[in-house]
Design an enzyme around this catalytic site. Sequence first.
Site, PDB file in Angstrom:
ATOM      1  CG  LEU A  18      -2.036  -0.985   1.321  1.00  0.00           C
ATOM      2  CD1 LEU A  18      -2.701  -0.930   2.686  1.00  0.00           C
ATOM      3  CD2 LEU A  18      -3.077  -0.721   0.233  1.00  0.00           C
ATOM      4  N   GLY A  19       1.998   1.165   0.657  1.00  0.00           N
ATOM      5  CA  GLY A  19       2.846   2.352   0.730  1.00  0.00           C
ATOM      6  C   GLY A  19       4.145   2.022   1.435  1.00  0.00           C
ATOM      7  N   GLY A  21       7.422   3.958   3.641  1.00  0.00           N
ATOM      8  CA  GLY A  21       8.023   5.155   4.219  1.00  0.00           C
ATOM      9  C   GLY A  21       9.444   4.853   4.659  1.00  0.00           C
ATOM     10  CB  VAL A  26       1.671   0.270   4.844  1.00  0.00           C
ATOM     11  CG1 VAL A  26       0.291  -0.099   5.346  1.00  0.00           C
ATOM     12  CG2 VAL A  26       2.343   1.209   5.813  1.00  0.00           C
ATOM     13  CG  ASP A 133       5.944  11.074  12.223  1.00  0.00           C
ATOM     14  OD1 ASP A 133       6.324  12.123  11.667  1.00  0.00           O
ATOM     15  OD2 ASP A 133       6.116   9.943  11.732  1.00  0.00           O
TER      16      ASP A 133
HETATM   17  N1  ADE Z   1      -1.246   3.283   4.688  1.00  0.00           N
HETATM   18  C1  ADE Z   1      -0.727   3.415   5.911  1.00  0.00           C
HETATM   19  N2  ADE Z   1      -1.564   2.945   6.837  1.00  0.00           N
HETATM   20  C2  ADE Z   1      -2.666   2.505   6.201  1.00  0.00           C
HETATM   21  C3  ADE Z   1      -3.907   1.942   6.612  1.00  0.00           C
HETATM   22  N3  ADE Z   1      -4.169   1.717   7.897  1.00  0.00           N
HETATM   23  N4  ADE Z   1      -4.810   1.644   5.679  1.00  0.00           N
HETATM   24  C4  ADE Z   1      -4.539   1.883   4.390  1.00  0.00           C
HETATM   25  N5  ADE Z   1      -3.408   2.416   3.926  1.00  0.00           N
HETATM   26  C5  ADE Z   1      -2.472   2.725   4.821  1.00  0.00           C
END
Ligand code: ADE
Length: 651
Positions: A18-19, A21, A26, A133
């Site tokens: 999803l991402g 950092g 994630v 943060d």
């Molecule tokens: N990216 C970071 N945390 C997330 C979450 N809880 N749900 C979806 N995308 C995210």
Amino acid sequence: MADYIGRQLGNYKIVRLLGEGAFAQVYLGEHIYLGTQAAIKVLHAQLANEPLEWFRTEARTIAHLAHPNIVRVLEFGIEGNAPFLVLEYAPQGTLRQRHAKGEVVSPSVVVSYIKQVAEALQYAHDEKFIHRDVKPENILLGRRNEVLLGDFGIALLLQTFKDQPLQNMAGTVAYMAPEQIQGQPGPASDQYALGIIVYEWLTGERPFEGSPTEVLSQHLAVSPIPLRRKLPTITPAVEQVVMKALEKDPRRRFPAIRQFAQALEQAHQSSILPSERLNMGTGVSAPPSGFERPAPPLAGNVIPPTPVLPQSANAGPVTPSALPSVQAMPQGGSAGILVSRYTGHRNVVHSLSWSSDGVRIASASHEKTVHIWEAPTGRRLPLYKDQSYVVSLVAWSPEGSRLATVGNDAQVRIWDVATDRLLARYTGHGGSTINAIAWAPSRPLLASAATDGTVHVWDATTGNPLIIYRGHVGSVNTLAWSSDAFSSTGPRIVSGGDDRSVQTWEALTGRTIMRYQGQPARVLSVAWSPTVYSPSLGYSFSSNTPNVPSSSRIACGRDDGFIQMWDTISGREVLSYRYQAPLTTVTWSQDGRRFAYASEDQQIEVWDTMTNRKVFVFSHTAPVRVMAWSPDGKHIASGGGDATIQVWVAP
Ligand code: ADE
């Protein structure tokens, strides 16, 4: 860096990234037994024994933070030496994804975000927690577009891992308060971070830019450039509030973060009038003073207080002669104020739908794309759906995560907006043209009405049919659900068509409740009032209480200009009024206080149902084909024959 896709962490199978950092990746995870989705955050750091124990204790503490605006921690675990957290999944992603760097966000949207984040932080501060943060990357949007603050205490957890290179902090230093840089964070440090975010959204720029070291020293020693020098339309009151949150000395900021959010909201509200004036198009008359506040009596331009709606539920039908006539009305209501004009369509706009959070409008005009744009600014959003068929209708699901589209192939498709995935498809209409669709207010059901005289009610999750209503003869043009989902017989539907009738029926059984005939003209639009009529209280909010008989109203607009309104309990007509042109939309505001109709002659008129006064008149520059209230009732959007959608300030 480890890639976990296809692997299992705890009870979750990892589906996709999803991402990513500086500290963590994630992933979207799916529970191997329950099939539920969660966000799995895997920290890059590898933990040795002692910090591991500390991490466990800390994770346990964070997991106990329970607030509607905080991402819930569902579980945590360790894979090898990599700790991971299982978090509530926020399907709409982060506010950084929603608003790219450099984008100016409209003040009312900013206020709505900040109020929610501040509530989350106030709760945390009361629980003796500091976030440390706060940044757009850590603010997510939930299923109902509610704001969810994430990564609580992650910064604290990460203190375990010393020696993070400064480069890794790049995303974070932009929002870091001076005292936090000096190793003394307090609750006011979160307020400072939120202040930087507001500055960034309102002006499109962060106050301090440069290398991480440069940014840190600016936080410590340089005053931010006042917001109005970057964007003069920001009002002094709003600027003052933001600058106070950005004071170097935490004692000079607001005493509590909630007070910051409240001050921002107040400053914004007091500024609405001047900023809207700036947005006014030419040729519109001045707004009544104090709109968005209770309107003062509009001397000289109100309808004589003729009782349009009976004051008692038992009152008999009101005869047309007792109603305001067309002749009595021309100067009634103030002229509307145009806020923005969306010009992305090429054809007549046939359909528009306002998302339940009020932030987005989807619209269709017999093109191969659905247009999605920001309300009320009219700014085009990047989300388009290129289709292989022409789209005639669109409708957001009540919780805002799905979009229903109707194609010229007689199919209704349900899309997941966040992922663009096709969730379901309804093909039961055969070759008939679909004229109208509407989501049930509190169940995953959709109703669609077609030229073959049928209305289909079907399951929006599976696309399976539930019932087909065949009470009409000839094309069904329009339909609406009742809002009283808890009535003993389930939700009801009102539909109207070329057979000139308006019919109410039970959505789950297809049983006809009432046929209303009235004027001999085609029915183009129907609406079901969200209100319950109480003889003692006047109109009150919709009652979703079981066993409370809901004496709601239905209304229709016809192609001879007639509006008719009936009481659904007595079946009596309570209003009959003829406008001078065909009525394409009739609709109540969501609180039921106001009733509006739009017509082929370009006009939209808004009535106050309490005072029976016409309060506003909007003049679209072409025949109005469709109109909708914003969910908060503050705006009206109209779509017309000139291929534009115009957003108006509603009185
Ligand atoms: N990216 C970071 N945390 C997330 C979450 N809880 N749900 C979806 N995308 C995210």
